[in-house]
Design an enzyme around this catalytic site. Structure first.
Site, mmCIF file in Angstrom:
data_model
loop_
_atom_site.group_PDB
_atom_site.id
_atom_site.type_symbol
_atom_site.label_atom_id
_atom_site.label_comp_id
_atom_site.label_asym_id
_atom_site.label_seq_id
_atom_site.Cartn_x
_atom_site.Cartn_y
_atom_site.Cartn_z
ATOM 1 N N LEU A 470 0.948 -1.138 -0.070
ATOM 2 C CA LEU A 470 -0.030 -0.018 -0.039
ATOM 3 C C LEU A 470 0.764 1.207 -0.070
ATOM 4 O O LEU A 470 0.589 2.169 -0.755
ATOM 5 C CB LEU A 470 -0.741 -0.036 1.532
ATOM 6 C CG LEU A 470 -2.131 -1.067 1.257
ATOM 7 C CD1 LEU A 470 -2.709 -1.057 2.627
ATOM 8 C CD2 LEU A 470 -3.237 -0.829 0.094
ATOM 9 N N GLY A 473 8.353 3.351 2.785
ATOM 10 C CA GLY A 473 9.321 4.479 2.995
ATOM 11 C C GLY A 473 10.579 4.271 3.656
ATOM 12 O O GLY A 473 10.880 2.856 3.185
ATOM 13 N N GLY A 476 9.778 1.389 6.693
ATOM 14 C CA GLY A 476 9.064 0.208 6.458
ATOM 15 C C GLY A 476 7.919 0.270 5.483
ATOM 16 O O GLY A 476 7.631 1.130 4.772
ATOM 17 N N VAL A 478 3.733 -0.917 4.183
ATOM 18 C CA VAL A 478 2.278 -1.247 4.815
ATOM 19 C C VAL A 478 1.955 -2.303 3.625
ATOM 20 O O VAL A 478 1.868 -1.684 2.265
ATOM 21 C CB VAL A 478 1.694 -0.184 4.958
ATOM 22 C CG1 VAL A 478 0.145 -0.472 5.525
ATOM 23 C CG2 VAL A 478 2.280 0.768 5.988
ATOM 24 N N LYS A 492 1.674 -3.516 8.938
ATOM 25 C CA LYS A 492 2.878 -2.778 8.965
ATOM 26 C C LYS A 492 4.206 -3.437 9.287
ATOM 27 O O LYS A 492 4.321 -4.481 10.485
ATOM 28 C CB LYS A 492 2.569 -1.830 10.110
ATOM 29 C CG LYS A 492 3.789 -0.574 10.076
ATOM 30 C CD LYS A 492 3.461 0.347 11.329
ATOM 31 C CE LYS A 492 4.360 1.383 11.316
ATOM 32 N NZ LYS A 492 4.072 2.632 12.575
ATOM 33 N N ASP A 588 3.294 12.923 17.798
ATOM 34 C CA ASP A 588 3.471 12.835 16.376
ATOM 35 C C ASP A 588 2.355 13.291 15.617
ATOM 36 O O ASP A 588 2.107 12.844 14.737
ATOM 37 C CB ASP A 588 4.381 11.868 15.766
ATOM 38 C CG ASP A 588 4.921 12.176 14.577
ATOM 39 O OD1 ASP A 588 5.238 13.050 13.994
ATOM 40 O OD2 ASP A 588 5.387 11.106 13.778
#
Length: 782
Positions: A470, A473, A476, A478, A492, A588
Site C-alpha cells: 500500500l 518509506g 517500513g 504497509v 505494517k 507526532d
C-alpha cells in the site's frame, strides 16, 4: 613530395563455391533445370546487399559498398568516390583535386579501412649527401580519412645512412632508422643459405614503427660513412610487410659498376582508416575527451542493420564511430537487413565440424552423432559408445541422481523449516516478554488475544507480494491483506532492524490495545514471530489527510470537511488526554498520520512515538521525538514532555487546514516557519496573504475564530496554551455556529438578516456565535 601510409589487410569477402556432382548429370533435364534455379535463388538470398537500391556498387574489379558511393545520393557525406573510366579496367579514386591521384584498390567494412596505392618516395641519386622532403594526408588531414599508422612502417633502403621521420609542427623525431652493410659489396647483404632474403632489420634495409599521429611529417636522411654515397637510397612510408616482398629484387648483383636496382615505386600500397561523423583529428599534445561518439538514438545511427553494433573510434588519433556486423553475421551493417547470418556449417575451413552441424542465428551447434561422444571439432574426435553399457550407466546414473536430488531437497527443506521454526520461537519469546512488561498492571491477556501467527499473515499477503504493497518509506512497508476471517487489514512491516524500531512497535501495541475510539485506528493484532513485530490494523481505504489536502490544482477538501476533520481529530486527542486510565501523549500529530475512510471520517494512527504518563504527573523528561514543523519548540528545547506538546502540534495542523501549506518545508520570504508567519499575519490583519483561496471563498466569520484558536494553540509557552478538552469544545461550538449560519442563510438568502454572511475584506456585523476576539481583526482581500 607527398606520401601516404597504409595497412595490410586480408580481403574478408569469400564465398562457398558449389559444383555439380557427376551423378547429377543422370537426372532428367527438367529436374536438373529446377535444381539449378533453386540453387541460384538460394545463393541470391544469402548474398548480403552492398549498396543502396539503384546505386552502382562496382568500379572495375573493386566493390564499392555503402556508405561509399560513386553516384549522387549513393553515399554518406565524406564518402563520395570517383570511378575513372579512362583506364582499362576503370580505376577507383578519391573525389577532389588534391586527392584524385590516389587510387583505391580495396574497401574493407569490417576493419573500416581502404587500401590505396601511392607513388610517394624520396630517391637519392649518387653523390647527394642528404635529402629531405615532406609527407601529408589528402586535404592536410582534416577530412574523413586518417592514417592507419599502427600497421605501417617508415622504410629506408641503402648503406651507412641515418633517416628520421619528424613532426612538422615541432620538429620532434618520432621514427628513426640507421643502416649499415656487412661489406661494401651489396651481394653480402643477402644470406645465401636457403636462398632466402634476410629481414629488413638494418643490414642494407631498415624499417621502424611510427609512434605518433600527425597530418604531415618531415622526412630526411644523411650519409654517415664514406664511399657508400655511390649507392642509391630510398626513403618512404609503406604498408607493413610490403618491403619484405620486394627486398630480394632490390639488390644488384653487379658491383661496383651498377647502381642499386629499385623496386616499382609507382604503386606502393597504403591503407587509410575512416569513421562516421569524423571530426578533425586530435593533434599531438591535445588530450581526447573520451566521450563516446556512438549515437544513443538508434534511428540517428548509421548502423542500420538489426544485427549490427556501433564501435566507438574516439581517441587521441581521431573521433567518430564505425559499424560492424554482430558475431556470427557478415555483410554491410550500414544497410537495413545488410548483416546476414553466416552458415558456419558451409564453411568447414573456419568452423570445422566432423559431427552433426546445425546452423543457428548468429552461431552454430556441432555435436557428435547419436550413439557417440567426444570432440566433434577434430577429425575422429567422436567415439562410438557401447550401447548396452551406455544405457545401463545412463539409467543407473539417472536413478542415483534422482534419489540424491530428492533426498537433498527433502533434507534442505527440513533443515530450513526447522531453522525458521527456531527463529520464530526465539523472536516470539523475546518480543512477547517485552510486550508483557509494557502491559504490567493492565490486562495481560490482551496481548495473548491479539497475537496473529506469521503463517496467517504470509497467507493473507501472498507471502508479502509486491502487488500487496500500500505504501512504503525508509523505515517500513504497509501491506494490504485478507485474513482467514475475511477481514481486510493493513499490515505494517519494518525494514530496519534496530532496537528502537522494536521498542516503537511494542509501545504501539501496548497503547492501542487499551484504546477504543471511533476516530482512532483500531489495532486488530500483532505478530511476534519476526525480529521486528508486525502490526495488523483495520484497513482504512481513503488514504491520509496529507494526500487529500496537498493535491495539485486549486480545489482540495471543502472548508466544511476540513472543519469537521479538525473537530474529530480534537476529539481523538481529548480522549487520549482525558478519558483513558493513563494520560497518552501522541507526540507526532501531523497530516500524514491522520487516515480518512470512505466517508472522510478521521482515524488517528501511528502511535510508535507515543508515551504514557501517570495522571498525577505533570510531565516527563524524554528524548525528543516528532516531526520538525509540527514539533513543540518548548519540548524541543527542554525535553520536557506534557499534553500541551500535542496541543501545539494540533495548532499547526489547524494552520495547515487553513492555508494548505506544508509545515515541514514552508519558509516565508523573511525565513519564518509556517506557524510564526501565520501568527504574524494574523496580528497584522493580513491573513488573506496566507489563507487558502478556497477557504476564503467557502468560509465566513468562523475562519477568524479557527485562526484565533490556532494562534493560541501555537503559543511558545506551554502554560499559555489551552487544554485539548477546551480546544475540542471551542471547535464544536464554531462548527455548530457554522451549521446554524448556513441554515439561516438558506432560509432567507435574499434578505438582510441579523446575521450577515462573512466575506473577507468587507466590514461585517459581528455574530453572537463568533469569538469575542473576532472583531479585533479585520482581514483584507479581494
Amino acid at each position: 613530395m607527398v606520401m601516404v601510409l597504409g595497412l595490410t589487410m586480408e580481403d574478408p569477402s569469400h564465398s562457398c563455391r558449389r559444383s555439380l556432382r557427376p551423378d547429377t548429370l543422370q537426372l532428367p533435364m527438367v529436374a536438373l533445370v529446377l535444381a539449378l534455379l533453386l540453387w541460384s535463388a538460394a545463393a541470391e538470398v544469402e548474398t548480403p546487399p552492398m549498396g543502396l537500391p539503384g546505386c552502382p556498387t562496382t568500379c572495375g574489379n573493386i566493390t564499392v559498398p555503402y556508405p561509399f558511393g560513386i553516384s549522387p545520393s549513393c553515399f554518406l557525406p565524406g564518402f563520395n568516390l570517383t570511378c575513372d573510366h579512362a583506364h582499362d579496367p576503370p580505376r577507383l579514386l578519391f573525389s577532389g583535386s588534391s586527392a584524385s591521384r590516389l587510387q583505391i584498390t580495396g574497401i574493407y567494412l569490417n576493419k573500416a579501412t581502404v587500401r590505396i596505392v601511392s607513388s610517394g618516395a624520396i630517391i637519392n641519386e649518387p653523390l647527394l649527401l642528404s635529402v629531405s622532403g615532406t609527407w601529408a594526408l589528402p586535404g592536410n588531414g582534416d577530412g574523413t580519412f586518417v592514417l592507419s599508422y599502427e600497421n605501417n612502417r617508415f622504410v629506408v633502403v641503402g648503406c651507412d645512412a641515418e633517416a628520421k621521420l619528424s613532426l612538422v609542427q615541432k620538429g620532434e623525431a618520432i621514427a628513426r632508422c640507421i643502416l649499415s652493410c656487412s661489406l661494401d659489396d651489396p651481394r653480402h647483404w643477402i644470406p645465401t643459405k636457403g636462398g632466402g632474403c634476410n629481414e629488413c632489420a638494418g643490414n642494407g634495409c631498415c624499417q621502424a614503427n611510427i609512434s605518433r599521429f600527425s597530418p604531415s611529417y618531415q622526412i630526411g636522411y644523411r650519409i654517415i660513412r664514406g664511399q657508400t654515397h655511390l649507392m642509391r637510397f630510398v626513403v618512404l612510408i609503406a604498408e607493413k610487410g610490403w618491403i619484405e616482398g620486394v627486398w630480394c629484387r632490390m639488390v644488384g648483383l653487379s658491383w661496383p659498376y651498377r647502381k642499386l636496382p629499385l623496386p616499382d615505386l609507382s604503386a606502393v600500397p597504403v591503407v587509410l582508416e575512416w569513421a562516421i561523423n569524423s571530426t578533425q583529428p586530435v593533434y599531438p599534445g591535445i588530450s581526447p575527451d573520451y566521450t563516446s561518439r556512438c549515437p544513443t538514438n538508434r534511428a540517428s545511427s548509421a548502423c542500420k542493420s538489426s544485427n549490427s553494433l556501433c564501435v566507438d573510434m574516439n581517441s587521441v588519433v581521431r573521433s567518430g564511430y564505425t559499424c560492424q556486423c554482430s558475431a556470427g553475421y557478415h555483410g554491410n551493417p550500414y544497410l537495413i537487413d545488410g548483416c546476414r547470418d553466416i552458415d558456419e556449417c558451409k564453411d568447414p575451413d573456419n568452423y570445422p565440424c566432423f559431427g552433426e552441424c546445425t546452423n543457428l542465428p548468429g552461431t552454430h551447434q556441432c555435436r557428435c552423432p547419436r550413439g557417440s561422444h567426444g570432440n566433434p571439432s577434430v577429425i575422429d574426435g567422436c567415439i562410438k559408445s557401447s550401447t548396452g553399457l551406455s544405457i545401463g550407466l545412463g539409467v543407473g546414473s539417472g536413478v542415483l541422481l534422482l534419489i540424491l536430488a530428492v533426498g537433498t531437497i527433502f533434507l534442505v527443506h527440513k533443515i530450513v523449516a526447522q531453522r525458521k521454526k527456531r527463529t520464530r520461537q526465539r523472536f516470539f519469546k523475546q518480543n512477547r516478554g517485552q510486550l508483557l512488561q509494557k502491559l504490567v498492571g493492565q490486562r495481560a491477556d490482551i496481548g495473548e488475544r491479539m497475537i496473529i501467527t506469521l503463517q496467517e499473515l504470509e497467507r493473507a499477503t501472498n507471502n508479502f507480494d509486491k502487488s500487496c504493497e500500500l505504501a512504503g518509506g525508509a523505515h517500513g512497508i504497509v501491506y494490504k491483506g485478507i485474513l482467514s476471517s475475511q477481514h481486510v487489514v493493513a499490515i505494517k512491516k519494518s525494514k530496519i532492524v534496530v532496537q528502537k524500531e522494536i521498542d516503537d512497535f511494542i509501545n504501539e501495541v501496548a497503547i492501542l490495545s487499551q484504546i477504543n475510539h471511533r476516530n482512532i485506528v483500531k489495532l486488530i493484532g500483532c505478530c511476534l514471530e519476526t525480529e521486528v513485530p508486525l502490526l495488523v490494523y483495520e484497513f482504512i481505504s481513503n488514504g491520509t489527510l496529507y494526500s487529500h489536502l496537498h493535491i495539485r490544482g486549486p480545489i482540495s477538501l471543502s472548508w466544511k470537511d476540513r472543519l469537521r476533520i479538525a473537530v474529530e481529530t480534537a476529539r481523538a486527542l481529548t480522549y487520549l488526554h482525558s478519558f483513558v486510565s493513563t494520560l497518552i501523549i501522541h507526540r507526532d500529530i501531523k497530516s500524514p498520520n491522520i487516515l480518512l475512510d470512505d466517508n472522510l471520517t478521521v482515524k488517528l494512527s501511528d502511535f510508535g512515538a507515543s508515551r504514557c504518563i501517570p495522571i498525577d504527573q505533570e510531565g516527563v523528561d524524554t528524548a525528543v521525538q516528532g516531526t520538525l514543523g509540527y514539533l513543540d519548540p518548548m519540548y524541543h528545547t527542554t525535553g520536557q514532555l506534557n499534553e500541551k506538546s500535542d496541543v501545539y502540534s494540533f495548532g499547526v495542523l489547524l494552520i495547515e487546514l487553513l492555508t494548505r501549506k506544508k509545515p515541514v518545508s514552508y519558509r516565508s520570504s523573511q525565513g519564518f516557519a509556517l506557524a510564526n508567519h501565520f501568527v504574524t499575519l494574523l496580528s497584522e490583519h493580513n491573513l488573506v496573504e496566507i489563507l487558502d483561496p478556497q477557504v476564503t471563498r467557502e468560509g465566513d466569520g468562523e475562519v477568524i475564530d479557527v485562526s484565533l484558536l490556532a494562534a493560541i494553540c501555537v503559543k511558545v509557552r506551554g502554560e499559555e496554551r489551552p487544554a485539548m478538552r477546551q480546544v475540542e469544545m471551542t471547535l464544536e461550538s464554531i462548527q455548530a455556529a457554522k451549521d446554524f449560519s448556513s441554515d439561516v442563510a438558506d432560509d432567507d438568502i435574499s434578505s438582510e438578516g441579523t446575521y450577515t454572511r462573512h466575506r473577507f475584506g468587507v466590514d461585517q456585523k459581528e455574530r453572537p456565535e463568533a469569538s469575542s476576539h473576532a472583531s479585533m481583526f479585520r482581514i483584507h482581500g479581494d
